[in-house]
Structures are given as C-alpha cells and as structure tokens.
Design an enzyme around this catalytic site. Structure first.
Site, PDB file in Angstrom:
ATOM      1  CG  ASP A  21       7.752   8.493  -2.971  1.00  0.00           C
ATOM      2  OD1 ASP A  21       6.769   9.151  -2.574  1.00  0.00           O
ATOM      3  OD2 ASP A  21       8.908   8.651  -2.518  1.00  0.00           O
ATOM      4  CG  ASN A  23       5.091  12.372  -0.807  1.00  0.00           C
ATOM      5  OD1 ASN A  23       5.486  11.235  -1.089  1.00  0.00           O
ATOM      6  ND2 ASN A  23       4.542  12.670   0.358  1.00  0.00           N
ATOM      7  CG  ASP A  25       7.152   9.866   1.542  1.00  0.00           C
ATOM      8  OD1 ASP A  25       7.185   9.131   0.522  1.00  0.00           O
ATOM      9  OD2 ASP A  25       6.150   9.930   2.292  1.00  0.00           O
ATOM     10  CG  ASP A  29       2.572   8.502  -2.745  1.00  0.00           C
ATOM     11  OD1 ASP A  29       2.227   8.550  -3.934  1.00  0.00           O
ATOM     12  OD2 ASP A  29       3.635   9.026  -2.326  1.00  0.00           O
ATOM     13  CG  ASP A 200      -5.610 -10.385   5.022  1.00  0.00           C
ATOM     14  OD1 ASP A 200      -4.808 -10.793   4.172  1.00  0.00           O
ATOM     15  OD2 ASP A 200      -5.335 -10.295   6.236  1.00  0.00           O
ATOM     16  CD  GLU A 244      -4.650 -14.594   2.246  1.00  0.00           C
ATOM     17  OE1 GLU A 244      -3.433 -14.696   2.123  1.00  0.00           O
ATOM     18  OE2 GLU A 244      -5.190 -14.232   3.313  1.00  0.00           O
TER      19      GLU A 244
END
Ligand code: TEU
Ligand code: CA
Length: 504
Positions: A21, A23, A25, A29, A200, A244
């Site tokens: 992370d 930033n 929060d 990211d 997917d 997948e």
C-alpha cells in the site's frame, strides 16, 4: 537457451489489493508494487501476474470489471501501470494482466444500458431470459458462489444469467459484438506493454441456457482463442496467453500452437506420495508434447494456503519446502502465490471481517477465500507489519509480522532464503535438464525422480528414510539430510536435490 521467454518460467501472482500500500489507505495499489519489483527480482521470478486492477465495485475484488480500459482509482492510474511495467522491464521481469471475459460488473456501461430498457441493443451482450409464470428462474443452474445462477432484473421483469455473483452478469459470447469488444481490450493492454494475459474462467465463455448444465469447452471458445493468438502473435517480444482451465486433459485442448500457451488452475493435492505421483504423471502425460509442459502450483488467491493444507505450523512449513523442491525440479513452469515465499498460513478471520462473495452468498456456510488474501507483512514491529499505516482491508492476525519480508531476507535459514536458493539453483541447472523425468523405484511414502544429472527425492512420511542415490547433495529442505556412500538420509517430511554431474 532457446524457446519463448515463458517456457520454464517462474511466475508470481500478485494479489494487488494485498501486496503493498503506497498511500496508507489500507489497500494495496500499483505504486506500492513498483518499488518492490526489486524484491521479486531478488526472489528470482521471471514474471508477475497482476490480479484485476480495473475500475470495479469490488463485489468480487476486481473480478467484477466496470471498465476494461482504466485503473481503479483505489489502485492508481494508467500512468502508474505504465511506470510499473517499465520498471519491470528494466529488471527483466514480464507483466501479465488478468482479463475477465466471462462476465462484467453490473456497473459496466454495457449492463447499465442493457437494463435501461428491454429494447436496448446492449441487452444482447448478456443472457436475458423471460421468467416463467410461476416466478421461478429460467433454469436450475447454480451460481459458483451459492444460490441460483439467475437474478431478476426488476425493471425489465426478465432474468439474467450470472455464473458467479449477481453483480457479475455473464456476457453473451454468441454475440459477435462482444468478441469485437474483447479484441480491442486485448490490444489495449498489449499496446501498453503488458507481456500477456491470464484469462479468467477461460473455458466457459459460451453457454446454452437451454441445456441442462452450463457446459464448458464449446467448440466456439477455441475459435476465440485462435483469433486472440493471431492478435497476440503480431507483437514483439513474444506475448503469452494463459487460460484458467481446470484439469490437464482439458488444458491440453487449449494449449495448442494456434491457441493458448499455458494454463493455470490449481486442484489442491494432499500430502501423500501416491497422490502426488498421480498428479505429476497425469499432468505430464496430458501435456507431454514438444515445447509444451504443465505449470505447477501449490497456492493461489482462490484456495487455502498450502502451509495450512499441509498441516500448518512448522510441520506445514517443512512440507511446503519439500513440495517446492519437488515442483521446481519438474519440467514446465512454476507459479507462486504472493506470501508462499514467506511461508504464510491461512488466516482464520472473524466473520465480521470476511468480504468474499462466497461467504456472503452462502450466509457463512462456506468461509470463502479471504483467509489467503490477508496483506503481506513487510516489516516486523511496524504498524500493520509495514503494509500500511492504517488497518488493512483485511485485518492481520497477531504475530503476522513474524514472517515479514525484511526479517525473512535477513535470515540464512528462512523460508524466503530457501525459495531464493532453490529458484537460483533451478536456473543454473536448467540448461542441462531434459524435458522429461524418469521415476526411480522407491519405497512406499517416498518419491524419487531423475532428470539426467538431477535426482529429486522426497520423503512424505513421519520417519526417516534412506534412499540409494549417487552424486552430491545440492540442496535439501532439512538441515539433517545427508548423502554418504551412495545413501541419501532424508528426515521426515523433507526433500533433496542430488546433482550427479561428474559422479558417473
Ligand atoms: O475463478 C474461477 C473459478 O473457476 C471459481 O470456481 C473459483 O475456483 C472459485 O474460487 C470457486 O470457489 C476465477 C477467479 O480466480 C476467482 O477469484 C473469481 O472469483 C472468479 O473467477 C470469478 O471471476
Ligand atoms: Ca493504497
């Protein structure tokens, strides 16, 4: 070495929301990933697979895509994606993005248009069906996440199909416009520098709601991948398409020169020598063609972490080390899931913290997949193990920082150091290893195979075994493993690589 870059590669799955992370929060990211690619380079992987980072209401944590052409603001911007890819390429790492063609989010503009009016042309992008008079769904198909696979569209009075959550309406691949749209999407990320796609639910795009069950593998799906192959082949350097697809027999029908290159899909195998042998043999047999080989994996973001499956604690970790040596010795690709290299275990999250749609749609009857998705610990003693200054989106259990990356990197005997050693040794040996293995007859509860100069032996049992093998002990999972006078002594739940180069 010849052949495309992905042959024999080690892939690493980054679950974007839980990796790092930037930033504070509490949510992983893209800018969190970029500076940590050096870490993955040191680990020795060749490529990363990023789970979906597109704008999404996160009803299935990104597998509900609201816009295929952008980055979820929670995860960054398109420029952040470019920076990530550029840094990866500087380091010699490849970047795979996750393509979700089976369904969109119900917030995607196509679906929003589709439900705006029964006459909207986007209705034909999805599977809508008229409700029978008795108010029951159009057929008895079940959603993979629990409950019927149909949801009533309040406005239109019709039902729409969703093989996953109700917020993930299935696309209608019989509609040529859907195919055209996805060819554009495919080009978009390849143009931006993506080195390929993980696709997917790759086998289930086409369905016939009039048939008794949502059959997979309809012939038309292969035509789609033939088109995608053509598109991807126009790019240099070579791009990879990974489906997948569950089951090696089925994978074999997609891994074709004119379709997909690889398949990822994990069916967990218990800690049992016979089961492992059957798994390896089945996959090798189904996918044994020149230039084709299975991709081996132990964990991903959909299953219980394998340290836990193997018994948990120090026993689970011992077995996880042995399992790694077994897989890294095989021909083919290996896929790691983030945190495998730290020996992370499944987390038993409190019900109020759970967010997986499986948990939600089964009213908690199935715990779902949150337990393997808890954010990575980076720094011991830091708030939230250095992942974030605030509590992450899934809470960390007490002591989660024990296996923090910084601690593991500093220890000569850690799981991480073992992963690095094993991956590096595999890389050094690989030019000498043929694409097939030969089983060496071994006692019950042990497996031994040879790839020319490399012998791989694993003891699945709770007691020490002695195995006749010639060569030099190149790597062992247990400190007490010994090789003397042609006898390898393997402690319980351990494995070793023996290098017979020069030993005749
Ligand atoms: O999983 C597809 C899939 O086949 C599911 O059955 C999956 O095994 C699921 O975990 C069932 O328990 C893919 C993604 O990997 C998964 O994370 C998504 O939720 C799913 O597609 C829907 O997009
Ligand atoms: Ca963040």
């Amino acid at each position: 070495m010849t052949g495309p870059w992905w042959r024999g590669a080690v892939f690493y799955e980054i679950y974007v929301r839980s990796f790092a992370d930037s930033n504070d929060d509490g949510i992983g990211d893209l800018p969190g990933i970029t500076p940590r690619l050096d870490y993955l380079k040191r680990l020795g992987v060749d490529a990363v697979w990023l789970t979906p980072f597109y704008p999404s209401p996160q009803k299935d944590h990104g597998y509900d895509v609201a816009d295929y052409y952008d980055v979820n603001p929670e995860y960054g911007t398109l420029q952040d994606f470019d920076r990530l890819t550029q840094r990866a390429h500087e380091l010699g790492l490849k970047v795979l993005v996750d393509l979700v063609p089976n369904h969109t989010s119900d917030q995607h503009r196509w679906f929003q248009a589709a439900i705006s009016s029964p006459d909207d042309p986007h209705r034909a992008f999805y599977h809508f069906a008229v409700a029978p008079a008795d108010g029951s769904p159009p057929n008895n198909w079940r959603s993979a996440f629990g409950g019927p696979a149909w949801e009533r569209d309040e406005k239109g009075g019709a039902w729409y199909l969703h093989l996953f959550a109700p917020e993930q309406p299935d696309l209608n691949w019989w509609n040529p416009e859907v195919r055209t749209e996805f060819e554009q999407i495919l080009k978009f990320w390849l143009d931006r520098g993506a080195d390929g796609y993980r696709i997917d639910v790759a086998s289930a795009l086409f369905k016939r709601p009039e048939s008794p069950s949502p059959a997979r593998d309809l012939p038309e799906v292969h035509d789609v991948y033939r088109r995608w192959r053509n598109l991807a082949d126009a790019y240099r350097p070579e791009r990879v398409l990974v489906g997948e697809i569950f089951g090696s027999q089925r994978q074999a029908r997609y891994i074709q020169p004119d379709q997909l290159n690889l398949a990822f899909a994990l069916i967990p195998v218990p800690w049992n020598a016979n089961r492992w042998k059957r798994w390896i043999e089945d996959d090798m047999h189904a996918l044994h063609r020149p230039g084709v080989a299975p991709t081996w994996d132990l964990s991903n973001h959909d299953v219980i972490r394998h340290v836990t499956r193997f018994g948990g604690g120090s026993l689970g970790r011992r077995r996880a080390r042995a399992a790694l040596l077994l897989l890294l010795g095989l021909p083919g690709q290996v896929l790691l899931f983030q945190g495998d290299e730290l020996g992370l275990e499944e987390v038993d999250l409190p019900p109020e913290a759970r967010q997986d749609p499986i948990f939600i749609h089964t009213q908690g009857r199935y715990l779902g997949r949150d337990g393997c998705r808890v954010p990575l610990p980076w720094l011991k003693g830091a708030a939230n193990a250095g992942f974030s200054a605030v509590e992450p989106w899934l809470p960390m259990p007490p002591g989660w920082d024990r296996s923090a990356v910084a601690t593991e990197e500093a220890s000569a005997t850690s799981m991480l150091t073992f992963y690095k050693r094993a991956i590096a040794l595999r890389r050094r040996l690989s030019p000498w290893l043929p694409p097939e293995i030969r089983w060496v007859p071994a006692k019950a509860g042990t497996l031994v195979y040879r790839r020319e100069r490399l012998s791989v032996a694993c003891n699945f049992q709770a007691r020490l075994v002695r195995i006749p093998v010639r060569g030099r002990l190149a790597l062992a999972t247990a400190p007490l493993a010994r090789l003397k006078d042609g006898w390898l002594t393997l402690p319980p739940n351990s494995a070793a690589w023996v290098d017979s180069a020069g030993a005749g």
